[in-house]
Design an enzyme around this catalytic site. Structure first.
Site, mmCIF file in Angstrom:
data_model
loop_
_atom_site.group_PDB
_atom_site.id
_atom_site.type_symbol
_atom_site.label_atom_id
_atom_site.label_comp_id
_atom_site.label_asym_id
_atom_site.label_seq_id
_atom_site.Cartn_x
_atom_site.Cartn_y
_atom_site.Cartn_z
ATOM 1 N N GLU A 27 28.715 47.313 -29.866
ATOM 2 C CA GLU A 27 29.959 47.790 -29.072
ATOM 3 C C GLU A 27 30.908 48.215 -30.184
ATOM 4 O OE1 GLU A 27 29.926 48.964 -26.399
ATOM 5 O OE2 GLU A 27 28.136 48.093 -25.324
ATOM 6 N N TYR A 107 37.751 46.855 -22.916
ATOM 7 C CA TYR A 107 36.598 47.518 -22.795
ATOM 8 C C TYR A 107 35.240 46.621 -23.549
ATOM 9 C CZ TYR A 107 32.273 49.947 -24.398
ATOM 10 O OH TYR A 107 30.985 50.243 -24.592
ATOM 11 N N ASP A 125 35.269 53.399 -21.218
ATOM 12 C CA ASP A 125 35.280 54.090 -22.529
ATOM 13 C C ASP A 125 35.317 55.486 -22.307
ATOM 14 O OD1 ASP A 125 32.747 54.894 -21.524
ATOM 15 O OD2 ASP A 125 31.687 54.470 -23.681
#
Ligand code: SF4
Length: 330
Positions: A27, A107, A125
């Site tokens: 991520e 996020y 996102d």
């Protein structure tokens, strides 16, 4: 959405694991970097630092060197700090707890909690934001759009499969509801999409005012003493702090030869050309020269050709080095 995702999900390496650390690394790498670029970096990273403990114990220079080429080095430093925090306190498994880890924002917390721990946590996102704006016909921009997308993502989270639901939304944004030329005909939610039904797909999401491009001119001298290169470490508080670079100054057309000569010392100088580099809204032009030094300037670290390929250097400096390599036929 989920039926579409089950059939169309891309087979990405970090989707074959439920290890929260491996998902976290992916991520962070994927922020502002394309999937195809991230895949080899992620594999190399997981080979070198297979556990959060192995990363926590690593030297920052080794970590930065492995990150080299992905850019936005702050992400890398924060990942290291986050790993050190987790090695000490343990890996949290809820979004609220994950937010305590340095470098993990809403996020990333949502992604790790929902994908690795199956927690009913939403995420937003850039992809989700775009899908939301078009699907709901939201005309907000900037922070307003972002906030509305979070509210919507929270309300619409499919709690039985939160990780897959979040990934389905992001996957739709990445592969179907693309920024340019979205494939509305192949979209599983076209019949519910406000933008598609009202012919406004090209108008949404609305664009925020453009950031002005900043042009920077640098002069870089690449010093060599025998077969060694002279580099200096970038001080704290500066762009690319902690990495290594050749002597560099801003070009103002007057003082740069004097400033650079002070850093490099006496020697024979030759201009080798210009390189260009873009990062965020900066456009950097660098005039590169090569200097065969008479003696070792004391403020520089002198490294071999092998070492210079291994130490962390900003991308524009790498480009300058490449130009010198080709100039010298190396
Ligand atoms: Fe995006 Fe088109 Fe699907 Fe609407 S119909 S969500 S605009 S791809």
């Amino acid at each position: 959405m989920l039926a579409w995702f089950d059939e169309n999900r891309r087979d990405l390496p970090w989707r074959r694991t439920s290890d929260p650390y491996a998902i976290w690394v992916s991520e962070i790498m994927l922020q502002q970097t394309q999937v195809a670029t991230v895949i080899p970096y992620w594999h190399r990273w997981m080979e070198q630092f297979p556990t959060v403990e192995s990363l926590a114990a690593a030297d920052e220079q080794a970590v930065l060197a492995l990150w080299q080429g992905l850019g936005y080095y702050r992400r890398c430093r924060l990942l290291l700090q986050g790993a050190q925090w987790v090695a000490e306190h343990g890996m949290p498994n809820t979004a609220a707890e994950l937010l305590k880890v340095p470098g993990i924002g809403p996020y990333t917390a949502g992604a790790i909690a929902s994908i690795a721990f199956n927690q009913p946590t939403p995420l937003v996102d850039g992809n989700v934001e775009r899908v939301f704006a078009r699907l709901m016909g939201d005309t907000g921009v900037g922070q307003e759009l972002h906030d509305s997308a979070w509210v919507w993502a929270k309300r619409n989270l499919y709690k039985k499969r939160p990780g897959d639901w979040n990934q389905a939304l992001m996957e739709l944004g990445a592969t179907v509801c693309r920024p340019v030329a979205p494939d509305c005909k192949g979209c599983p939610v076209a019949d519910k999409c406000v933008a598609f039904q009202s012919w406004r797909v090209d108008e949404l999401p609305r664009k925020a005012a453009k950031v002005t491009t900043v042009k920077l001119q640098h002069v870089v001298w690449v010093p060599m003493l025998g077969d060694k290169f002279g580099v200096k470490q970038i001080p704290a508080g500066q762009w690319w702090e902690g990495m290594w670079e050749f002597p560099r100054v801003d070009a103002d057309g007057t003082l740069e030869p004097i400033q650079l000569r002070e850093m490099v010392g006496q020697g024979w100088k030759q201009d080798v050309g210009t390189v260009k580099h873009s990062v965020t809204h900066h456009r950097i032009t660098i005039e590169v020269s090569f200097v065969q030094c008479d003696e070792a300037a004391p403020n520089l670290r002198w490294v071999s050709r092998q070492e210079i390929l291994e130490i962390p250097m900003p991308a524009p400096q790498r480009k300058a080095l490449k130009l010198v390599f080709s100039h010298l036929g190396l």
